[in-house]
Design a protein around this motif. Structure first.
Motif, PDB file in Angstrom:
ATOM      1  N   UNK A   1       0.559  -1.129   0.073  1.00 41.50           N
ATOM      2  CA  UNK A   1      -0.069   0.402   0.138  1.00 41.50           C
ATOM      3  C   UNK A   1       0.302   0.649  -0.278  1.00 41.50           C
ATOM      4  N   UNK A   2       0.369   1.973  -0.641  1.00 48.48           N
ATOM      5  CA  UNK A   2       0.888   3.801  -0.503  1.00 48.48           C
ATOM      6  C   UNK A   2       0.285   4.956  -0.802  1.00 48.48           C
ATOM      7  N   UNK A   3      -0.146   5.701   1.006  1.00 47.52           N
ATOM      8  CA  UNK A   3      -0.327   7.197   0.452  1.00 47.52           C
ATOM      9  C   UNK A   3       0.349   7.925   0.167  1.00 47.52           C
ATOM     10  N   UNK A   4      -0.636   8.988  -0.374  1.00 54.10           N
ATOM     11  CA  UNK A   4       0.600  10.261  -0.973  1.00 54.10           C
ATOM     12  C   UNK A   4       0.091  11.795  -0.196  1.00 54.10           C
ATOM     13  N   UNK A   5       0.462  12.551  -0.416  1.00 60.38           N
ATOM     14  CA  UNK A   5      -0.081  14.069   0.090  1.00 60.38           C
ATOM     15  C   UNK A   5       0.452  15.027  -0.311  1.00 60.38           C
ATOM     16  N   UNK A   6      -0.163  16.054  -1.670  1.00 67.91           N
ATOM     17  CA  UNK A   6       0.615  17.110  -2.053  1.00 67.91           C
ATOM     18  C   UNK A   6      -0.099  18.137  -2.072  1.00 67.91           C
ATOM     19  N   UNK A   7       0.775  19.172  -1.282  1.00 61.39           N
ATOM     20  CA  UNK A   7       0.202  21.226  -1.180  1.00 61.39           C
ATOM     21  C   UNK A   7       1.137  21.993  -2.356  1.00 61.39           C
ATOM     22  N   UNK A   8      -0.007  22.882  -2.679  1.00 57.33           N
ATOM     23  CA  UNK A   8       0.360  23.612  -3.592  1.00 57.33           C
ATOM     24  C   UNK A   8       0.145  24.762  -3.872  1.00 57.33           C
ATOM     25  N   UNK A   9       0.747  25.971  -3.599  1.00 57.51           N
ATOM     26  CA  UNK A   9       0.541  27.385  -3.487  1.00 57.51           C
ATOM     27  C   UNK A   9       1.123  27.713  -4.759  1.00 57.51           C
ATOM     28  N   UNK A  10       0.132  28.380  -5.407  1.00 61.06           N
ATOM     29  CA  UNK A  10       0.446  28.854  -6.424  1.00 61.06           C
ATOM     30  C   UNK A  10      -0.308  30.931  -7.049  1.00 61.06           C
ATOM     31  N   UNK A  11       0.177  31.547  -6.616  1.00 56.62           N
ATOM     32  CA  UNK A  11       0.343  32.611  -7.034  1.00 56.62           C
ATOM     33  C   UNK A  11       0.485  33.196  -8.552  1.00 56.62           C
TER      34      UNK A  11
END
Length: 642
Positions: free
Chosen positions: A305-315
Motif C-alpha cells: 500500500x501507499x498513500x501520498x499527499x501534495x500541497x501547492x500554492x500558486x500566485x
C-alpha cells in the motif's frame, strides 16, 4: 540506463519478486503512453482564453453532440485516439495516442511543462483521469500531434438550474449512472456531478467498481471573483495475480480476496482581483492519494500500500496591453509544492515501510503577441524553472542535475491566405520521477528531458479541410516501467531515443446529412545512442489509420456514426537485440452508435469492437505475457437533460 542485463531479475529472491509485483500494480495501474494531460478551467485561477498554436480544437458542443458517454470516448471518436483498457482493469479505458511518438511502456505524464498557452493555473504531478470530467463542464479540448491533451472547463450557463441524468447498461455486467447539476445566477455559479460505475469485464475474476464526485462554486464581485472546487474518486478492482505467481492451487475466478483499491481526493480554492488591465490570482490546493493491493498465496497474504499527499500554492500576475501594433498577454507565476509519500509492503517473510518527501519551487513566464490584420500572426513564448529538494538519503546519482529543471516553449503561426495557415513549434520539457520504485530500491530516477520540433499547415474551412504535421522528438532519461517478466519489474531510465513522424488529417461534408473524416499517422521510433543506435523501439506501432462517417439529418431527432481504426504490426516488448522474429499482429476495430432524441430524452445504442477482434492490449515479452483487449460489447444508454 536500461540494458538487457539490468532487465533480468529471474534470480531475485522470492520475497523481492513478490514485492515487485505488488508495487508494480500500485505504481502503474495500466500501461499507457506518455502523453501530457493538463486540465485547467475558467473557474480555477487565470485560464487562457486563446487556444494553443498547432493543435486540434474540439468545442464542448461538438463533444456533447458526438454522443460519447465520457471525454475519453469523445477523443477516440473525434481525434482518432486509440483507447484501450488497462490490463488490470483498474480504471476506465485509459487514453493512448498509439502512434503519436511515445513508448507504450511509459506512465501517463502530467508533469509541469512550459507550454506557453498550456501552462495551467494549477499543475499537478498525477494522472489526470479524463473520463471523470463531466461533459457538461467542458468548454473545449486541445490535442497536439505529440499527444498533449489540454481540457478547458467552463462556467455554468446563466439562468435557472439545469443538468442531466445518464444511465447506461451493457454486456459483461456494465452499469454506469451519472447526474450533474449546474446553476449560474446573481454572481454565484455552482456545479456538481456524481457517478457510479461497475464492470464485470470479460476476463475471469476481474470486477471493477467506481464512485466519483466533482463540484465547485464561484462568487463574482465588482473587481474579481473567488471560489473553490473539490473532487474524489474511489475504485475497487478484483484482479487476480498471474497464474502460479502467488497461488498454484486456486484458479483465477476463485480468488475473491485478490483486490486492488485506489482513491484520490482533491480540493482547491482561489481568489482573483482585477486592477485595470492587471489580474492578480492565488490558488491553493491539496491532493491525497491512496492505493493498496492484496493477494492471497499458498503461503499466506501479500499486501502492499501507499498513500501520498501534495500541497501547492500558486500566485499569478497577468497583464494585458499593447506593444506597437500587437496586443500582449503576459503572465508571471510561482508554484510552491510539498509532496510526501509512504510506501509499505507485507509478505509472509517480512514487512517494510519507506517514507519519501519532496519540496519544489518554480517560477514561470508566459508571453503572447497577437498582431491581428489579414494574416493574424501570433507568437507565444513560455519559460519555467523549477528547483527540487529531497532528503539526502533520497537523492539519485547526479542529484545536482536532477534538482534543477528548465523548460521552455516557442510557438508561431501565420495565416498565409484566408484558407491556408502555417505554424512552427519548438519546446523542451521535463518530468521528475514521483514513484521511485527502481531496481536500486526507492531512490528516484534521473529527470526525463524531452525536446520537440514541429511544423504544420492547414488548408480549408468548416466544410472541408486537410492538415499536414511533421514532428521530431528527442528524449533523454525517459522514465518507463519495465515489464520484462510479465507483471514483475521496476521503473527505470531508458537509453536515449528519438521519434520522427507525419500526421495527415482530413474531413469534408459529403452533403447536408453526411460527413466523413480521418487521419493517418506514421512514426519512426528508434534508439538514438550507443549501444542500440538505430534499432526500433518495441511496442510502438509505425502506422495508425482511422476514419469515421457521421450522419446527422436536419432536425436533430436522429444521428449515427461509425468508425474504424487500424494499427500496423509491431514488435513485442523487451526485445532490445531484435531476437524475437515474431510480431504483434496488425488489427482493425469497428465501432458504431445510433442516437434518437425525443424532446429532453436521448436514447442511444452503441457497440465497440463489433467484429469481435481478439487483438492485443499489451505484450511486454516475446509471445508471452499477452493481454487481450475487450471483446465485442453492446450498450444501451438513456440521457435526460433539463
Amino acid at each position: 540506463m536500461f540494458k538487457p542485463s539490468a532487465m533480468t531479475f529471474a534470480t531475485a529472491r522470492p520475497r523481492l519478486a513478490a514485492r515487485a509485483v505488488l508495487l508494480a500494480v500500485l505504481a502503474v495501474p495500466g500501461v499507457a503512453l506518455a502523453q501530457q494531460v493538463l486540465v485547467t478551467g475558467a473557474r480555477n485561477g487565470l485560464a487562457q482564453a486563446n487556444t494553443s498554436i498547432g493543435v486540434r480544437v474540439f468545442s464542448g458542443d461538438e463533444i456533447r453532440q458526438s454522443g460519447a458517454a465520457d471525454l475519453v470516448e469523445a477523443l477516440r471518436k473525434l481525434a482518432g485516439i486509440d483507447v484501450r483498457r488497462a490490463p488490470q482493469s483498474s480504471q476506465r479505458p485509459d487514453l493512448r495516442v498509439a502512434a503519436a511518438a511515445y513508448s507504450v511502456s511509459t506512465k501517463v505524464n502530467a508533469a509541469p511543462a512550459a507550454s506557453s498557452a498550456s501552462l495551467p493555473a494549477n499543475v499537478e504531478q498525477a494522472n489526470a483521469q479524463l473520463s471523470l470530467i463531466p461533459l457538461e463542464n467542458v468548454e473545449r479540448v486541445e490535442v497536439s500531434s505529440s499527444g498533449a491533451v489540454k481540457v478547458v472547463t467552463r462556467q455554468p450557463s446563466a439562468g435557472a438550474t439545469h443538468g442531466s441524468l445518464f444511465t447506461e447498461a451493457g454486456e459483461f455486467d456494465q452499469r454506469d449512472s451519472r447526474v450533474s447539476l449546474a446553476r449560474n445566477r446573481d454572481g454565484l455559479s455552482l456545479d456538481g456531478a456524481l457517478e457510479e460505475q461497475r464492470n464485470g469485464n470479460y476476463r475471469d475474476g476481474s470486477d471493477f467498481r467506481q464512485h466519483s464526485f466533482s463540484g465547485g462554486a464561484e462568487w463574482k464581485v465588482q473587481h474579481g471573483r473567488f471560489g473553490f472546487s473539490a473532487d474524489s474518486v474511489d475504485q475497487d478492482t478484483r484482479y487476480p495475480a498471474p497464474p502460479g505467481l502467488f497461488s498454484s492451487i486456486a484458479p483465477l475466478d476463485r480468488r475473491p480476496d485478490d483486490l486492488y483499491a485506489y482513491g484520490v481526493k482533491r480540493a482547491s480554492a482561489f481568489v482573483q482581483r482585477y486592477i485595470g488591465n492587471i489580474d492578480l490570482g492565488l490558488e491553493v490546493s491539496q491532493r491525497e492519494k491512496t492505493a493498496s493491493t492484496s493477494y492471497v498465496g499458498d503461503n499466506g497474504g501479500y499486501v502492499s500500500a501507499y498513500d501520498s499527499r501534495q500541497w501547492q500554492l500558486s500566485p499569478r500576475l497577468r497583464h494585458y496591453g499593447k506593444w506597437g501594433g500587437a496586443t500582449t498577454d503576459t503572465e508571471l507565476g510561482i508554484d510552491l509544492m510539498q509532496w510526501q509519500r509512504r510506501t509499505g509492503s507485507e509478505t509472509p517473510e517480512e514487512a517494510e515501510q519507506v517514507v519519501r518527501r519532496q519540496h519544489s519551487r518554480a517560477v514561470l513566464l508566459r508571453e503572447e503577441l497577437a498582431f491581428g490584420g489579414p494574416h493574424a500572426p501570433r507568437l507565444l513564448f513560455g519559460l519555467r524553472h523549477e528547483q527540487y529538494r529531497l532528503d539526502p538519503a533520497d537523492l539519485p546519482a547526479g542529484g545536482s542535475d536532477w534538482e534543477n529543471q528548465n523548460a521552455w516553449d516557442l510557438q508561431a503561426s501565420y495565416d498565409y491566405t484566408p484558407l491556408l495557415s502555417i505554424y512552427v513549434k519548438a519546446a523542451r520539457s521535463y518530468r521528475i520521477d514521483d514513484d521511485g520504485y527502481t531496481s536500486a530500491g526507492y531512490r528516484p530516477l534521473a529527470g526525463q528531458l524531452r525536446q520537440e520540433r514541429e511544423v504544420g499547415a492547414t488548408w480549408g474551412n468548416a466544410a472541408r479541410s486537410i492538415s499536414l504535421r511533421l514532428f521530431s522528438e528527442h528524449l533523454r532519461n525517459e522514465i518507463i516501467f519495465d515489464q520484462s517478466l510479465g507483471q514483475q519489474g521496476y521503473a527505470g531510465n531508458l537509453e536515449p531515443t528519438r521519434r520522427d513522424g507525419l500526421v495527415i488529417e482530413a474531413g469534408m461534408n459529403l452533403n447536408r446529412d453526411w460527413r466523413i473524416g480521418g487521419q493517418a499517422q506514421q512514426v519512426n521510433a528508434s534508439f538514438d545512442d550507443y549501444p542500440y543506435h538505430g534499432q526500433d523501439i518495441a511496442l510502438v506501432p509505425k502506422t495508425l489509420l482511422s476514419a469515421r462517417v457521421y450522419w446527422a439529418p436536419p432536425g436533430g431527432a436522429s444521428s449515427a456514426d461509425m468508425g474504424v481504426q487500424w494499427l500496423r504490426a509491431l514488435r513485442y516488448g523487451n526485445d532490445f537485440d531484435h531476437s524475437c522474429l515474431a510480431q504483434v499482429p496488425a488489427f482493425a476495430t469497428l465501432d458504431g452508435r445510433y442516437t434518437r432524441k425525443m424532446g429532453a430524452w436521448e436514447l442511444a445504442l452503441s457497440g465497440s469492437n463489433l467484429t469481435n477482434r481478439r487483438h492485443y492490449g499489451d505484450a511486454p515479452a516475446c509471445r508471452s505475457s499477452i493481454y487481450q483487449n475487450d471483446a465485442r460489447q453492446l450498450r444501451v444508454s438513456l440521457r435526460y437533460r433539463f
